[in-house]
Design a protein around this motif. Structure first.
Motif, mmCIF file in Angstrom:
data_model
loop_
_atom_site.group_PDB
_atom_site.id
_atom_site.type_symbol
_atom_site.label_atom_id
_atom_site.label_comp_id
_atom_site.label_asym_id
_atom_site.label_seq_id
_atom_site.Cartn_x
_atom_site.Cartn_y
_atom_site.Cartn_z
ATOM 1 N N ALA A 178 0.819 -1.214 0.000
ATOM 2 C CA ALA A 178 0.000 0.000 0.000
ATOM 3 C C ALA A 178 0.857 1.270 0.000
ATOM 4 O O ALA A 178 0.443 2.301 -0.543
ATOM 5 C CB ALA A 178 -0.932 0.017 1.205
ATOM 6 N N THR A 179 2.039 1.196 0.593
ATOM 7 C CA THR A 179 2.940 2.358 0.616
ATOM 8 C C THR A 179 3.220 2.821 -0.819
ATOM 9 O O THR A 179 3.148 4.018 -1.123
ATOM 10 C CB THR A 179 4.267 1.980 1.319
ATOM 11 O OG1 THR A 179 3.981 1.419 2.596
ATOM 12 C CG2 THR A 179 5.166 3.175 1.482
ATOM 13 N N ALA A 180 3.530 1.868 -1.686
ATOM 14 C CA ALA A 180 3.831 2.204 -3.084
ATOM 15 C C ALA A 180 2.551 2.478 -3.874
ATOM 16 O O ALA A 180 2.507 3.381 -4.718
ATOM 17 C CB ALA A 180 4.613 1.068 -3.734
ATOM 18 N N GLU B 99 4.867 10.519 6.544
ATOM 19 C CA GLU B 99 5.207 9.349 7.360
ATOM 20 C C GLU B 99 4.111 8.290 7.247
ATOM 21 O O GLU B 99 2.936 8.590 7.427
ATOM 22 C CB GLU B 99 5.342 9.739 8.827
ATOM 23 C CG GLU B 99 6.434 10.729 9.108
ATOM 24 C CD GLU B 99 6.412 11.130 10.579
ATOM 25 O OE1 GLU B 99 6.058 12.292 10.865
ATOM 26 O OE2 GLU B 99 6.714 10.276 11.434
ATOM 27 N N ASP B 100 4.528 7.070 6.972
ATOM 28 C CA ASP B 100 3.606 5.937 6.990
ATOM 29 C C ASP B 100 3.709 5.305 8.383
ATOM 30 O O ASP B 100 4.655 4.562 8.676
ATOM 31 C CB ASP B 100 3.980 4.937 5.890
ATOM 32 C CG ASP B 100 3.043 3.739 5.823
ATOM 33 O OD1 ASP B 100 2.354 3.459 6.826
ATOM 34 O OD2 ASP B 100 3.010 3.067 4.772
ATOM 35 N N CYS B 101 2.736 5.655 9.230
ATOM 36 C CA CYS B 101 2.730 5.208 10.629
ATOM 37 C C CYS B 101 1.728 4.079 10.838
ATOM 38 O O CYS B 101 1.243 3.871 11.954
ATOM 39 C CB CYS B 101 2.369 6.367 11.560
ATOM 40 S SG CYS B 101 3.301 7.865 11.280
ATOM 41 N N ALA B 102 1.416 3.356 9.771
ATOM 42 C CA ALA B 102 0.385 2.321 9.844
ATOM 43 C C ALA B 102 0.684 1.263 10.903
ATOM 44 O O ALA B 102 -0.225 0.640 11.438
ATOM 45 C CB ALA B 102 0.214 1.649 8.480
ATOM 46 N N GLN B 103 1.988 1.077 11.204
ATOM 47 C CA GLN B 103 2.366 0.033 12.170
ATOM 48 C C GLN B 103 3.007 0.625 13.416
ATOM 49 O O GLN B 103 3.685 -0.093 14.157
ATOM 50 C CB GLN B 103 3.347 -0.949 11.507
ATOM 51 C CG GLN B 103 2.804 -1.569 10.231
ATOM 52 C CD GLN B 103 3.743 -2.599 9.625
ATOM 53 O OE1 GLN B 103 4.806 -2.889 10.165
ATOM 54 N NE2 GLN B 103 3.351 -3.160 8.489
ATOM 55 N N SER B 104 2.835 1.915 13.657
ATOM 56 C CA SER B 104 3.677 2.526 14.697
ATOM 57 C C SER B 104 2.955 3.535 15.578
ATOM 58 O O SER B 104 3.575 4.508 16.030
ATOM 59 C CB SER B 104 4.884 3.181 14.031
ATOM 60 O OG SER B 104 4.462 4.140 13.092
ATOM 61 N N GLY C 190 -13.268 -3.105 11.610
ATOM 62 C CA GLY C 190 -13.478 -2.966 10.168
ATOM 63 C C GLY C 190 -12.289 -2.184 9.641
ATOM 64 O O GLY C 190 -11.203 -2.258 10.216
ATOM 65 N N GLU C 191 -12.502 -1.420 8.581
ATOM 66 C CA GLU C 191 -11.403 -0.669 7.958
ATOM 67 C C GLU C 191 -11.464 0.794 8.377
ATOM 68 O O GLU C 191 -12.553 1.373 8.443
ATOM 69 C CB GLU C 191 -11.538 -0.721 6.430
ATOM 70 C CG GLU C 191 -11.622 -2.111 5.847
ATOM 71 C CD GLU C 191 -10.270 -2.676 5.437
ATOM 72 O OE1 GLU C 191 -9.265 -1.951 5.499
ATOM 73 O OE2 GLU C 191 -10.241 -3.866 5.078
ATOM 74 N N ALA C 192 -10.319 1.391 8.638
ATOM 75 C CA ALA C 192 -10.277 2.821 8.943
ATOM 76 C C ALA C 192 -8.838 3.316 8.917
ATOM 77 O O ALA C 192 -7.894 2.517 8.950
ATOM 78 C CB ALA C 192 -10.887 3.102 10.317
ATOM 79 N N TYR D 190 6.431 -11.267 6.891
ATOM 80 C CA TYR D 190 6.247 -9.893 6.383
ATOM 81 C C TYR D 190 7.616 -9.428 5.917
ATOM 82 O O TYR D 190 8.510 -9.280 6.741
ATOM 83 C CB TYR D 190 5.749 -8.953 7.477
ATOM 84 C CG TYR D 190 4.487 -9.430 8.121
ATOM 85 C CD1 TYR D 190 3.262 -9.258 7.512
ATOM 86 C CD2 TYR D 190 4.533 -10.090 9.349
ATOM 87 C CE1 TYR D 190 2.103 -9.713 8.094
ATOM 88 C CE2 TYR D 190 3.370 -10.548 9.937
ATOM 89 C CZ TYR D 190 2.160 -10.361 9.317
ATOM 90 O OH TYR D 190 1.013 -10.824 9.896
ATOM 91 N N TYR D 191 7.847 -9.201 4.713
ATOM 92 C CA TYR D 191 7.058 -9.412 3.517
ATOM 93 C C TYR D 191 7.876 -10.310 2.623
ATOM 94 O O TYR D 191 9.053 -10.025 2.420
ATOM 95 C CB TYR D 191 6.772 -8.049 2.846
ATOM 96 C CG TYR D 191 5.894 -7.201 3.784
ATOM 97 C CD1 TYR D 191 4.519 -7.350 3.768
ATOM 98 C CD2 TYR D 191 6.475 -6.339 4.690
ATOM 99 C CE1 TYR D 191 3.719 -6.597 4.644
ATOM 100 C CE2 TYR D 191 5.677 -5.601 5.568
ATOM 101 C CZ TYR D 191 4.308 -5.737 5.541
ATOM 102 O OH TYR D 191 3.533 -5.023 6.401
ATOM 103 N N PRO D 192 7.293 -11.369 2.072
ATOM 104 C CA PRO D 192 8.109 -12.343 1.338
ATOM 105 C C PRO D 192 8.712 -11.798 0.043
ATOM 106 O O PRO D 192 9.688 -12.342 -0.455
ATOM 107 C CB PRO D 192 7.121 -13.468 1.033
ATOM 108 C CG PRO D 192 5.758 -12.854 1.161
ATOM 109 C CD PRO D 192 5.883 -11.750 2.151
HETATM 110 C C1 LIG Z 1 -1.500 -1.591 6.837
HETATM 111 C C2 LIG Z 1 -0.538 -0.754 6.143
HETATM 112 C C3 LIG Z 1 -0.933 0.207 5.194
HETATM 113 C C4 LIG Z 1 -2.343 0.308 4.661
HETATM 114 O O1 LIG Z 1 -3.325 0.476 5.591
HETATM 115 P P1 LIG Z 1 -4.832 -0.017 5.256
HETATM 116 O O2 LIG Z 1 -5.614 0.540 6.407
HETATM 117 O O3 LIG Z 1 -4.796 -1.505 5.239
HETATM 118 O O4 LIG Z 1 -5.224 0.570 3.976
HETATM 119 C C5 LIG Z 1 0.029 1.029 4.659
HETATM 120 N N1 LIG Z 1 1.312 0.921 5.009
HETATM 121 C C6 LIG Z 1 1.745 0.001 5.891
HETATM 122 C C7 LIG Z 1 3.195 -0.048 6.257
HETATM 123 C C8 LIG Z 1 0.838 -0.878 6.478
HETATM 124 O O5 LIG Z 1 1.262 -1.787 7.346
#
Ligand SMILES: *Cc1c(COP(=O)(O)O)cnc(C)c1O
Length: 396
Positions: free
Chosen positions: A88-90, A174-179, A210-212, A328-330
């Motif tokens: 999703a980052t890319a 910043e992609d903070c999706a995991q942080s 759900g999704e958010a 994560y991630y193969p």
């Molecule tokens: C989960 C994730 C996303 C995308 O988030 P979604 O809510 O699933 O759209 C983007 N970047 C990273 C690093 C992720 O782990």
């Protein structure tokens, strides 16, 4: 003993009643799309993350997409990011019709290498004398921004990277999706660059039902643009100033997230406690590389990812003993069929490729019991002992 890699049902067993009660209130008020439950969560999340503004959206991917658009990224541009991340980052970069260019990671941390970034900027770009635009020598595209991923809960080297970004005039997303709640030099991630993007996918440190997703920023102008983009380009009803999207957050998710946000600090501490036990019991085992914790940073361990050279054997050894793992991630993004058009080949990003081959996540979620973490560590120790015996047998 059976230890799953990740199990959400334990969290639901603990707070399910609280969630159902909150969901009932949303239903009673029929506040399903945006509305008061979402606004309340925005205020709470901005405060918890230390940002001035929060805009709630329907996924982390939408958050990244809006953030990039608001920073002026569009067709023909180039955005620098990492290949060792969730795709999703890319993809978010591609949605804007810009193109990602990948910088290798700093191997012990799984985050962007500031040295590789520096190399790239010095050797592969130049300033167009007329427009003073930074241009990629090879692709001839203007380089406009960096998407910095704090992968697995580990903050990236933001000081060095943001100062390079400043020097070269690049926006930092910043992609903070995991942080969620991770800190770098005392500062919360999401406030280190121009805008921070969060995901509340159920398996993240803070997960919706759900999704958010959400963005956090101190920049009022960016926040306003993102507000418009998530809601069909309108600032006020029926005043569509730009072409926007339907990226609004559900009322139900806002309410669920407000309930869960109250627990986030305690959950984060539990994750860190489990990580400490893993570290204590696995430190120095031959063939196992533990995740480094960046000095001066707080890692929040969305995943506890180790590296093991013979990963497949390791995974089946643990599986036979009742332990779940996940990879994560193969495949690094630059070697996926989706991105083969960019022309990267195997060997271009050695650290990312090595991590993709060797990384494996051990069980990690707040509700794990200490005995379970100790059991996993014991089995990993046994595996290492067994490897040694195999090695000795091969030698003799
Ligand atoms: C989960 C994730 C996303 C995308 O988030 P979604 O809510 O699933 O759209 C983007 N970047 C990273 C690093 C992720 O782990």
């Amino acid at each position: 003993m059976h230890v799953p890699c990740f199990d959400l049902t334990r969290q639901i067993a603990a707070i399910g009643d609280e969630l159902k009660h909150a969901a009932g209130r949303v239903i009673d008020r029929a506040a399903f799309a945006s509305g008061p439950f979402v606004s309340r969560f925005e205020d709470e999340f901005a405060q918890a993350m230390g940002g001035r503004h929060c805009v709630a959206v329907n996924s982390g991917t939408s958050a990244l997409h809006c953030a990039l658009l608001a920073c002026g990224i569009g067709a023909g541009d180039e955005v620098l990011t990492v290949s060792f991340s969730f795709i999703a980052t890319a993809e978010a970069i591609s949605y804007t019709q810009a193109q990602p260019a990948f910088i290798d990671i700093e191997e012990p941390y799984y985050t962007m290498s500031s040295e590789r970034l520096h190399d790239f900027l010095q050797r592969k770009t130049f300033f167009d004398r007329v427009g003073k635009i930074l241009v990629d020598r090879e692709t001839r595209r203007p380089v406009k921004a960096i998407v910095l991923v704090h992968l697995f809960g580990q903050p990236a080297a933001a000081d060095q990277i943001c100062s390079l970004a400043g020097e070269y005039g690049l926006a930092v997303i910043e992609d903070c999706a995991q942080s969620h709640l991770a800190r770098y030099e005392g500062k919360p991630v999401g406030t280190l660059g121009d805008v921070g993007c969060f995901s509340f996918y159920p398996s993240k440190n803070l997960g919706a039902c759900g999704e958010a997703g959400a963005i956090v920023t101190d920049n009022a102008e960016l926040a306003l643009k993102i507000r418009m983009l998530r809601d069909h380009g309108q600032k006020h009803r029926d005043h569509h100033e730009v072409i926007g999207y339907n990226y609004r957050m559900d009322g139900l998710q806002g309410a669920m997230l407000s309930v869960k946000l109250k627990h986030l600090k305690a959950w984060t501490e539990q994750r860190r406690r489990h990580a400490l036990v893993y570290r204590r019991l696995l430190d120095g085992l031959p063939g196992i590389t533990l995740p480094a914790e960046r000095e001066g940073s707080v890692h929040v361990y969305n995943r506890f990812v180790i590296r093991v050279p013979n990963r497949d054997e390791f995974i089946s050894y643990l599986k036979r003993r009742g332990i779940g793992t996940a990879v994560y991630y193969p495949r690094p993004i630059h070697l996926t069929p989706a991105y083969c058009g960019l022309g990267y080949k195997a060997g271009d990003l050695p650290a990312s490729e090595q991590s993709a081959r060797e990384a494996v996540a051990l069980p990690m979620f707040p509700e794990l019991r200490k005995e379970e973490v100790e059991f996993v560590a014991k089995v990993v120790q046994n595996w290492c002992d067994a490897q040694k015996c195999i090695g000795q047998r091969r030698e003799s």
